[in-house]
Design a protein around this motif. Structure first.
Motif, PDB file in Angstrom:
ATOM      1  N   UNK A  59     -61.749   8.361 -16.682  1.00 38.76           N
ATOM      2  CA  UNK A  59     -60.344   8.033 -16.382  1.00 38.76           C
ATOM      3  C   UNK A  59     -59.908   6.654 -16.860  1.00 38.76           C
ATOM      4  N   UNK A  60     -60.739   5.638 -16.708  1.00 41.96           N
ATOM      5  CA  UNK A  60     -60.316   4.291 -17.080  1.00 41.96           C
ATOM      6  C   UNK A  60     -60.094   4.154 -18.571  1.00 41.96           C
ATOM      7  N   UNK A  61     -60.909   4.826 -19.383  1.00 41.27           N
ATOM      8  CA  UNK A  61     -60.687   4.800 -20.830  1.00 41.27           C
ATOM      9  C   UNK A  61     -59.396   5.503 -21.193  1.00 41.27           C
ATOM     10  N   UNK A 207     -55.154  -8.403 -26.694  1.00 40.81           N
ATOM     11  CA  UNK A 207     -54.657  -7.339 -25.826  1.00 40.81           C
ATOM     12  C   UNK A 207     -55.227  -7.459 -24.415  1.00 40.81           C
ATOM     13  N   UNK A 208     -56.539  -7.621 -24.290  1.00 37.61           N
ATOM     14  CA  UNK A 208     -57.145  -7.826 -22.967  1.00 37.61           C
ATOM     15  C   UNK A 208     -56.975  -9.275 -22.541  1.00 37.61           C
ATOM     16  N   UNK A 209     -57.306 -10.204 -23.436  1.00 38.73           N
ATOM     17  CA  UNK A 209     -56.850 -11.569 -23.323  1.00 38.73           C
ATOM     18  C   UNK A 209     -57.548 -12.524 -22.386  1.00 38.73           C
ATOM     19  N   UNK A 216     -62.744  -1.586 -28.222  1.00 36.81           N
ATOM     20  CA  UNK A 216     -61.967  -1.323 -29.419  1.00 36.81           C
ATOM     21  C   UNK A 216     -61.099  -0.097 -29.223  1.00 36.81           C
ATOM     22  N   UNK A 217     -60.252   0.157 -30.212  1.00 37.68           N
ATOM     23  CA  UNK A 217     -59.329   1.299 -30.139  1.00 37.68           C
ATOM     24  C   UNK A 217     -59.002   1.738 -31.551  1.00 37.68           C
ATOM     25  N   UNK A 218     -58.905   3.039 -31.752  1.00 39.22           N
ATOM     26  CA  UNK A 218     -58.491   3.577 -33.040  1.00 39.22           C
ATOM     27  C   UNK A 218     -57.632   4.812 -32.801  1.00 39.22           C
ATOM     28  N   UNK A 219     -56.574   4.938 -33.603  1.00 40.56           N
ATOM     29  CA  UNK A 219     -55.707   6.109 -33.503  1.00 40.56           C
ATOM     30  C   UNK A 219     -55.240   6.488 -34.902  1.00 40.56           C
ATOM     31  N   UNK A 220     -55.140   7.788 -35.151  1.00 40.52           N
ATOM     32  CA  UNK A 220     -54.689   8.311 -36.445  1.00 40.52           C
ATOM     33  C   UNK A 220     -53.373   9.044 -36.272  1.00 40.52           C
ATOM     34  N   UNK A 221     -52.612   9.071 -37.341  1.00 39.97           N
ATOM     35  CA  UNK A 221     -51.364   9.843 -37.332  1.00 39.97           C
ATOM     36  C   UNK A 221     -51.663  11.345 -37.221  1.00 39.97           C
ATOM     37  N   UNK A 240     -66.822   3.365 -24.079  1.00 34.64           N
ATOM     38  CA  UNK A 240     -66.591   2.078 -23.414  1.00 34.64           C
ATOM     39  C   UNK A 240     -67.003   2.109 -21.949  1.00 34.64           C
ATOM     40  N   UNK A 241     -67.263   0.938 -21.417  1.00 39.65           N
ATOM     41  CA  UNK A 241     -67.565   0.793 -19.992  1.00 39.65           C
ATOM     42  C   UNK A 241     -66.305   1.000 -19.151  1.00 39.65           C
ATOM     43  N   UNK A 242     -66.388   1.768 -18.067  1.00 36.98           N
ATOM     44  CA  UNK A 242     -65.224   1.898 -17.175  1.00 36.98           C
ATOM     45  C   UNK A 242     -64.750   0.547 -16.650  1.00 36.98           C
ATOM     46  N   UNK A 243     -65.677  -0.357 -16.324  1.00 35.59           N
ATOM     47  CA  UNK A 243     -65.273  -1.654 -15.793  1.00 35.59           C
ATOM     48  C   UNK A 243     -64.509  -2.453 -16.843  1.00 35.59           C
ATOM     49  N   UNK A 244     -64.978  -2.436 -18.102  1.00 37.94           N
ATOM     50  CA  UNK A 244     -64.258  -3.131 -19.159  1.00 37.94           C
ATOM     51  C   UNK A 244     -62.860  -2.545 -19.340  1.00 37.94           C
ATOM     52  N   UNK A 245     -62.760  -1.231 -19.274  1.00 37.33           N
ATOM     53  CA  UNK A 245     -61.443  -0.595 -19.393  1.00 37.33           C
ATOM     54  C   UNK A 245     -60.535  -0.996 -18.232  1.00 37.33           C
ATOM     55  N   UNK A 246     -61.101  -1.069 -17.042  1.00 34.93           N
ATOM     56  CA  UNK A 246     -60.326  -1.457 -15.858  1.00 34.93           C
ATOM     57  C   UNK A 246     -59.818  -2.892 -16.010  1.00 34.93           C
ATOM     58  N   UNK A 247     -60.683  -3.792 -16.498  1.00 33.37           N
ATOM     59  CA  UNK A 247     -60.266  -5.170 -16.741  1.00 33.37           C
ATOM     60  C   UNK A 247     -59.226  -5.242 -17.852  1.00 33.37           C
ATOM     61  N   UNK A 248     -59.418  -4.438 -18.899  1.00 31.75           N
ATOM     62  CA  UNK A 248     -58.474  -4.463 -20.024  1.00 31.75           C
ATOM     63  C   UNK A 248     -57.089  -4.017 -19.595  1.00 31.75           C
ATOM     64  N   UNK A 249     -57.017  -3.005 -18.740  1.00 30.30           N
ATOM     65  CA  UNK A 249     -55.698  -2.576 -18.267  1.00 30.30           C
ATOM     66  C   UNK A 249     -54.995  -3.709 -17.528  1.00 30.30           C
TER      67      UNK A 249
END
Length: 394
Positions: A59-61, A207-209, A216-221, A240-249
């Motif tokens: 979920x966090x990712x 972004x996380x700051x 990291x993040x990648x998206x394609x058209x 990715x780690x859930x904790x890192x994702x939680x902090x990034x949000x």
């Protein structure tokens, strides 16, 4: 609860509540239980949404991916364990032996290493070309060329790629245009509006700051490419780690405010440095003396972002004196923190290059990259004044 033999049984993990949390819950669970094999089939075959094993998603990712998808105007983006994992997912997940990849000649040091050492080892040929010179990029194209990887604003020389020219060339030739948008961020530039096929971010940075996240993040058209990127990242363990994702949000909630403040201070710092004895040159996209000023103003619409690069006279001795005297500023190979950080490419990101290769990129022993933070602007300029004076005195 306990069963009849006394072994511990897990209760339902979340008690029912008529209300909901304001902050996204942290979900560190590695595994998720399904009711039946049929229910698990429904998840894997896409009839219902659910989680199974956290390497395959959690979920966090998904929360972070959806926020970045919205910023870039896309859907289906993939969050990875680092920015270089996102770069690797593209270069390794979408190419095969016999393919050819063109990279910008002033990429981040580890991206250059991947291009020059690892891809050729796997039978994927590479070439480097100036992303502002469309004729040079065209000359590097081969029949087997599959993609072109560039940074909107290069790390650390802040050169501005000709994204519009590259996009036209890629459409003409059927080659994928991959844009690393880390320095500019979605706030400073929207690559998909200019024809990019794939966009990469190091969330670790602005972004996380807060210098406490590695993502990291990648998206394609093309949704089919997103699916390939997702499968490759899961297979190779780039999760990715859930904790890192939680902090990034949490960090992303203040991103736009941090971006505007640090960008304004960066512009002031660039002008301040340009007038100081002992400073050989200053590089900032909105300054009129930037080699790509006109392109920067056209592409970035006046957004210079938070990165400033400059070169001291005096080489390594001046560099050592500068960092010693830069009281309160961290000398560290990172960017995007709430505090200003100093990076010295010759001893960090580009240390694997020969002195001749670094010189070809303009990276002398006196060259610094500055990631401007949120300090009081006047206080920050005062620190730089003292540090530059100390470097000149050395």
């Amino acid at each position: 609860m306990r069963n009849s033999k006394g072994s511990l049984m897990r209760p339902d993990p979340l008690p029912h509540s008529a209300s909901h949390p304001v902050v996204t819950p942290l979900s560190p669970s590695v595994v998720y239980a399904s009711e039946t094999p049929d229910a698990l089939d429904d998840q894997y075959e896409g009839r219902v949404h659910g989680y199974t094993y956290s390497r395959e998603g959690h979920p966090n990712a998904d929360v972070v991916a959806k926020r970045l998808d919205a910023m870039e105007g896309m859907s289906g983006g993939v969050v990875t364990g680092s920015g270089m994992a996102a770069v690797s997912a593209v270069l390794l997940g979408l190419t095969k032996t016999g393919d050819h990849v063109i990279g910008g000649n002033q990429l981040y040091g580890r991206s250059l290493r991947l291009m020059k050492e690892d891809l050729p080892r796997l039978g994927i040929e590479t070439s480097l070309a100036d992303p502002a010179d469309i004729a040079a990029v065209r000359a590097a194209i081969r029949p087997e060329t599959k993609m072109i990887l560039v940074e909107t604003v290069s790390n650390p020389t802040l050169a501005v790629a000709d994204i519009d020219g590259l996009s036209a060339l890629c459409k003409e030739t059927g080659i994928l245009l991959v844009v690393d948008n880390t320095f500019t961020t979605p706030r400073g530039f929207q690559p998909f509006d200019h024809g990019a096929d794939i966009v990469i971010h190091s969330i670790t940075k602005l972004l996380a700051g807060h210098s406490d996240v590695m993502l990291g993040y990648v998206v394609a058209r093309d949704p089919a490419l997103n699916e390939r990127l997702s499968v490759f990242s899961v297979t190779t363990g780039m999760t990715p780690s859930p904790f890192d994702c939680w902090l990034a949000e949490r960090g992303m909630l203040s991103f736009e405010l941090r971006f505007e403040r640090s960008q304004a201070t960066a512009a002031a710092l660039a002008d301040h440095l340009a007038g100081m004895p002992g400073v050989k040159r200053v590089i900032y996209p909105t300054r009129k003396d930037h080699p790509d000023h006109d392109r920067a103003m056209d592409l970035l619409k006046g957004q210079g972002c938070n990165m400033v690069s400059f070169e001291l006279e005096g080489g390594r001795a001046a560099a050592n004196a500068f960092t010693r005297a830069a009281d309160g500023l961290n000398f560290a190979p990172t960017l995007g923190d709430v505090g200003t950080t100093l990076s010295h490419p010759a001893s960090s990101s580009h240390r694997a290059l020969t002195p001749e290769e670094r010189a070809g990129l303009g990276l002398s022993e006196g060259f610094f990259r500055v990631s401007v933070g949120l300090e009081d602007p006047a206080a920050l300029l005062a620190v730089f004044s003292e540090a530059v004076a100390a470097a000149a005195a050395s």
